[in-house]
Design a protein around this motif. Sequence first.
Motif: not given
Length: 85
Positions: A17-21
């Motif tokens: 999720r961090f990478v996606t954001i």
Amino acid sequence: MKLVIVHGEDTKKSRERFVTITKGVKKKGWSVVFLKSDSNFSTELTNKSLFEDENLYVVEEASKLSATKLDWISNNAEKFNSQLF
């Protein structure tokens, strides 16, 4: 400043999720600035480039932030046109 916290017991999904954001904000032309929990936040968040209007500030291991820093962020968040993640 909008605060976003990504946390969870499933570290793999949290990291995804961090990478996606971060990829999403980079596509929008934002700068991603990584801060250490022991950084001087008042200096780091008030230093602005002439060409960067929007920033995503990332603090990994936010659980290590002192109460003083959390209070400073809380009291000054609205002064910044950025996101703290």
